[in-house]
Write an enzyme that holds these catalytic residues in place. Sequence first.
Site, PDB file in Angstrom:
ATOM      1  N   ARG A  55       0.869  -1.182   0.000  1.00 37.81           N
ATOM      2  CA  ARG A  55       0.000   0.000   0.000  1.00 37.81           C
ATOM      3  C   ARG A  55       0.904   1.229   0.000  1.00 37.81           C
ATOM      4  O   ARG A  55       2.100   1.126   0.243  1.00 37.81           O
ATOM      5  CB  ARG A  55      -1.016  -0.013   1.150  1.00 37.81           C
ATOM      6  CG  ARG A  55      -0.659  -0.645   2.443  1.00 37.81           C
ATOM      7  CD  ARG A  55       0.433   0.046   3.216  1.00 37.81           C
ATOM      8  NE  ARG A  55       0.208   1.477   3.294  1.00 37.81           N
ATOM      9  CZ  ARG A  55       1.143   2.375   3.494  1.00 37.81           C
ATOM     10  NH1 ARG A  55       2.409   2.005   3.629  1.00 37.81           N
ATOM     11  NH2 ARG A  55       0.880   3.659   3.558  1.00 37.81           N
TER      12      ARG A  55
ATOM     13  N   ALA B 103       0.759   4.979  -2.438  1.00 33.87           N
ATOM     14  CA  ALA B 103       0.612   5.184  -3.878  1.00 33.87           C
ATOM     15  C   ALA B 103       1.880   4.886  -4.699  1.00 33.87           C
ATOM     16  O   ALA B 103       1.804   4.166  -5.708  1.00 33.87           O
ATOM     17  CB  ALA B 103       0.109   6.606  -4.143  1.00 33.87           C
TER      18      ALA B 103
ATOM     19  N   GLN C  74      -1.843   2.354   9.775  1.00 28.81           N
ATOM     20  CA  GLN C  74      -0.558   2.533   9.079  1.00 28.81           C
ATOM     21  C   GLN C  74       0.407   3.360   9.932  1.00 28.81           C
ATOM     22  O   GLN C  74       1.621   3.208   9.830  1.00 28.81           O
ATOM     23  CB  GLN C  74      -0.773   3.250   7.735  1.00 28.81           C
ATOM     24  CG  GLN C  74      -1.460   2.421   6.674  1.00 28.81           C
ATOM     25  CD  GLN C  74      -2.964   2.666   6.647  1.00 28.81           C
ATOM     26  OE1 GLN C  74      -3.567   2.984   7.678  1.00 28.81           O
ATOM     27  NE2 GLN C  74      -3.585   2.500   5.501  1.00 28.81           N
TER      28      GLN C  74
ATOM     29  N   ASP D  83      -2.122  10.745  -2.451  1.00 26.57           N
ATOM     30  CA  ASP D  83      -2.479   9.648  -3.358  1.00 26.57           C
ATOM     31  C   ASP D  83      -2.807  10.154  -4.739  1.00 26.57           C
ATOM     32  O   ASP D  83      -2.672   9.443  -5.725  1.00 26.57           O
ATOM     33  CB  ASP D  83      -3.678   8.870  -2.802  1.00 26.57           C
ATOM     34  CG  ASP D  83      -3.187   7.663  -2.041  1.00 26.57           C
ATOM     35  OD1 ASP D  83      -2.688   7.844  -0.917  1.00 26.57           O
ATOM     36  OD2 ASP D  83      -3.253   6.557  -2.598  1.00 26.57           O
TER      37      ASP D  83
ATOM     38  N   ASN E 281      -5.595  12.369   0.071  1.00 30.01           N
ATOM     39  CA  ASN E 281      -4.668  11.571   0.893  1.00 30.01           C
ATOM     40  C   ASN E 281      -5.487  10.839   1.950  1.00 30.01           C
ATOM     41  O   ASN E 281      -6.712  11.004   2.039  1.00 30.01           O
ATOM     42  CB  ASN E 281      -3.593  12.470   1.516  1.00 30.01           C
ATOM     43  CG  ASN E 281      -2.478  11.662   2.160  1.00 30.01           C
ATOM     44  OD1 ASN E 281      -1.950  10.729   1.538  1.00 30.01           O
ATOM     45  ND2 ASN E 281      -2.125  11.964   3.392  1.00 30.01           N
TER      46      ASN E 281
END
EC number: 5.3.1.23
Length: 358
Positions: A54, A56, A205, A246, A256
Amino acid sequence: MRDRLLAAEKVKAIDWRDGVLYLLDQRSLPFEENWIACTRVADVAEAIGSMVVRGAPVIGISAAYGVVLAARARMAEGGDWQAALEADFALLTEARPTAANLFWALDRMRDRLGRLKEQAEPLAVLEAEAIAIHESDREANLTMAQLGVDLIRKHQGNAQAILTHCNTGALATGGFGTALGVVRGAYIEGMVERVYADETRPWLQGSRLTAWELACEGIPVTLNVDSAAAHIMKTKGVTWVIVGADCIAANGDVANKIGTYQLAVCAMHHGVRFMVVAPSSIIDMSLASGDDIPMEERDKRELLEIGGKGLGADVDAFNPVFDVTPADLIDVIVTEKGIIERPDTAKLAQLMCRKRLH
Ligand code: MRU
């Protein structure tokens, strides 16, 4: 700083060896370090969709290698392999909707395919292109780290504390990170006392990946729940919020990780500067504004369950994965082509005409 960044490199998410794509399974970090070997394009699409990989930039790099795997299989089948490859492009395109690098990398691979010379060995050419995409992301990280650090120095000498969101580090890129690359560089230059990492619900994350990456390098990091961000800006001497992207629309609106928008609102209220760090491959000039960016929504069970166990009432849930921060809340966008302060359509168009700085 470049050499010290290179020397501090400890974590990587992706490896291409002997025609196999190896991806570090980010779902089980930091408890287990499992590498998943992808030998088929379907493995790569599945890995992107299920969050094995994960972030981008590294999604785009993975997809580029996915095209190599797909071409190898299609050529072995015989027939019009280039026509058959279109189904594989479609599979990869659908893996996740928001990460602009995914579409950018696939376009670049398709373009390379379209320029094949008669005698060229197609697989070798495609592999070289995927490797070039990977390498240039790594280089872009280094350039952006330098530009971001220069900005911090210019505006206030020392950034006592930086707040960041999601994971934008080595795990999310082909190199050192975008926003986290700037954080790393600023730390190496002695300009950061502490990094506040939003935990980033629901995939965590921040706590599982960012805190882990920073701790691996001995960078002082404090973890906080996402909803503590405004309080931290008010009380902990935060001078910069630094995040990734992103997708960036032509007018500078930034998609994002969900929660970024509210950070920008809070940063403006508290006089904290707001920096977005992303390679120019994230910028999609065909999208006029953030309203045009396709936004991913994931399964509501990601909110209603933890480890397969229900958290409470069986109610509806809304689980948008990204949000759009309007350009007018952003102080600066840092790319490998240069920086844009107070972004707008004219400045982005100008930037996109420039060459990379390295
Ligand atoms: O859902 P994710 O983990 O793929 O979301 C990642 C982000 O939002 C990052 O901030 C972005 O991709 C930039 S990574 C350098």
